[in-house]
Every structure is written in structure tokens, then in C-alpha cells.
Scaffold this active site. Structure first.
Site, mmCIF file in Angstrom:
data_model
loop_
_atom_site.group_PDB
_atom_site.id
_atom_site.type_symbol
_atom_site.label_atom_id
_atom_site.label_comp_id
_atom_site.label_asym_id
_atom_site.label_seq_id
_atom_site.Cartn_x
_atom_site.Cartn_y
_atom_site.Cartn_z
ATOM 1 N N GLY A 41 45.642 16.528 -19.222
ATOM 2 C CA GLY A 41 44.602 17.018 -20.121
ATOM 3 C C GLY A 41 43.339 16.175 -19.984
ATOM 4 C CB THR A 101 46.361 19.843 -32.303
ATOM 5 O OG1 THR A 101 45.024 20.128 -32.736
ATOM 6 C CG2 THR A 101 47.268 20.995 -32.683
ATOM 7 C CG ASP A 124 42.871 15.544 -24.552
ATOM 8 O OD1 ASP A 124 43.364 15.927 -23.464
ATOM 9 O OD2 ASP A 124 43.469 15.666 -25.641
ATOM 10 N NE ARG A 125 48.302 12.745 -22.155
ATOM 11 C CZ ARG A 125 49.446 12.790 -21.455
ATOM 12 N NH1 ARG A 125 49.814 13.920 -20.865
ATOM 13 N NH2 ARG A 125 50.185 11.712 -21.345
ATOM 14 C CG ASN A 173 44.721 22.711 -28.719
ATOM 15 O OD1 ASN A 173 44.570 23.674 -28.000
ATOM 16 N ND2 ASN A 173 45.319 21.597 -28.306
ATOM 17 C CB THR A 174 42.541 21.521 -34.792
ATOM 18 O OG1 THR A 174 43.914 21.783 -34.527
ATOM 19 C CG2 THR A 174 42.231 21.815 -36.250
#
Length: 254
Positions: free
Chosen positions: A106, A131, A108-109, A9-10
Site C-alpha cells: 500500500g 481503518t 501509505d505503508r 478508506n475512511t
């Protein structure tokens, strides 16, 4: 050689692997205003600067920003001319996603859980400082779930944005538990408070698992937090998500 990209997100974190060796790593802002061509030119420049242009054989992406997923995939395929794997819950990993709705996990998870399942003794709890701060638990080669809470930077921004007298602070280790000024008091609350939350979450997870887990941390605040835990992390692996993407790409291209 392969390119891996973790789109958060960042921040977008990029890496190039030659086998298991990470040759280069870059970070850029997750800017939704950039076009696929702008991202393509950035990628080209990164690779040319590292003398890696023209050497890639593939790419793998994990993304929690839907509006950037397709854009960066197109940028890679258009400008770097390699096929790109986008990881999701349907990717054939040989690891069961044993949660109520696997499609909600997610990417990434999923990547973190897969990497941890291959690299560390199970059960394993991955704490990822992004984030959001996420906890991903793998047991018996199954991703069985976890927790999601506001990241430490979100907490700091919330204190500054929603109060009239608290400033923005740079996240760093607090000197003492009892802050003698506003900055130290905020740092103690943010860092020590986050550490206490992690201690409590790990204890609760191990109680449900019925056994001691391997605790793995990834993300920029890992060392600061670990120093303030009752039980420090067993492993700090800043590149765990990138390693997981490499491993998934290799598994899917055997």
C-alpha cells in the site's frame, strides 16, 4: 510550499508544508460520490481560508482508494495548477521494498516506512491506526514487510452490526480490565484487546529481527492504545504519513 494528501478508506488527510513546517492540516471524508470538480472546490476553499491560495509549488499523494486517486490528482492539477506526484512501489526512494510482490504494498505503508527509515533508529516498527491497523517494519533501510489487521473502529462496528444487543460505542480508554457494564466490557475488549495484540506482534517481530526495535505509532488512537501497552510506544507521530509525503516529494524534486 507543497500540498500533501493521504487518501485512506475512511478519511482524506491534507496538509500544506513550507519546508519542514506543517502550516495547515485538514481532514474530510473519503467520499467516492464526489466529482473531481467538487474536490477541487473544496481544496480551493481550504487554501483560501488559510491564506495559502496561489503559493503552492507541487503536491504529493498516497492513496489506497483507486477510484479517488486519479480524481483528486486531476482536482489538484486543474484547480491548484501544480504538478502532482502519486507515490507507489515504483517511486524512486532509495529504499528497497523487500517483499514478495512490491506492487501489493500500500502506498501509505511505503510512505510510513520511508519516513520512519529517515527519522528513527532501525530496525523500526510503524504501527498505523487507520481503518486497518498496520505494522510496517524497516530494517537496514529495507521495507521488509509487516502485518495488517482490522482497525479498532472496524472491530467496534462489527460488534454492533453483527450482534443484536451490543451498542455503538465511542472509542476511549477503559476504566478497568473487568468491565462492570456492557459499554465498559466492550471498551476493555476493544482497547485492551488491541493493546495486547500489539504487544504480542511487537514481541514476535523483535524475536524474528533478533534485536530490539524502535516502535513508532501514528493515527488517532495512538495515545489511548499506548497507555494500555506493557511497553508504551517509543514515539507517537500523528503526522508521520504527511511528513513522509513531504520528504518523498523533496527527494524526487532535488
Amino acid at each position: 510550499m507543497i500540498l500533501v494528501a493521504d487518501i485512506g478508506n475512511t478519511t482524506i488527510t491534507l496538509g500544506v508544508y513550507d519546508g519542514e513546517k506543517l502550516l495547515a492540516c485538514w481532514r474530510l471524508a473519503s467520499d467516492k460520490k464526489r466529482s473531481e470538480d467538487e474536490y477541487g472546490v473544496l481544496l480551493l476553499n481550504f487554501l483560501k481560508h488559510a491564506n495559502l491560495h496561489g503559493q503552492l509549488t507541487g503536491a504529493a499523494i498516497s492513496s489506497v482508494v483507486l477510484s479517488l486517486t486519479g480524481r483528486i490528482k486531476v482536482a489538484i492539477e486543474k484547480y491548484l495548477d501544480v504538478k502532482t506526484l502519486v507515490v507507489n512501489h515504483k517511486t524512486k526512494l532509495g529504499m528497497e521494498i523487500a517483499i514478495d510482490s512490491p506492487e501489493e504494498a500500500g502506498p501509505d505503508r511505503i510512505v510510513n516506512a520511508f519516513a520512519a527509515s529517515k527519522l528513527y533508529p532501525q530496525p523500526v516498527i510503524v504501527v498505523d491506526f487507520g481503518t486497518a491497523t498496520t505494522f510496517d517494519i524497516v530494517n537496514e533501510n529495507k521495507f521488509i514487510g509487516g502485518m495488517i489487521t482490522a482497525g479498532i473502529k472496524i472491530q467496534a462496528d462489527a460488534l454492533s452490526n453483527f450482534t443484536s444487543r451490543l451498542p455503538n460505542v465511542k472509542i476511549e480508554a477503559p476504566k478497568d480490565a473487568i468491565g462492570k457494564n456492557t459499554i465498559d466490557a466492550m471498551l476493555s475488549g476493544l482497547v485492551r484487546g488491541h493493546s495486547c495484540m500489539i504487544d504480542g506482534m511487537v514481541e514476535a517481530c523483535e524475536k524474528e529481527l533478533g534485536k530490539r526495535a524502535t516502535i513508532v505509532a501514528t493515527g488517532g488512537y495512538s495515545p489511548i492504545i499506548s497507555d494500555n501497552l506493557k511497553r508504551p510506544f517509543d514515539i507517537i507521530n500523528p503526522e508521520l504519513t504527511l511528513e513522509g509525503l513531504r520528504m518523498i516529494w523533496e527527494k524526487c524534486h532535488k
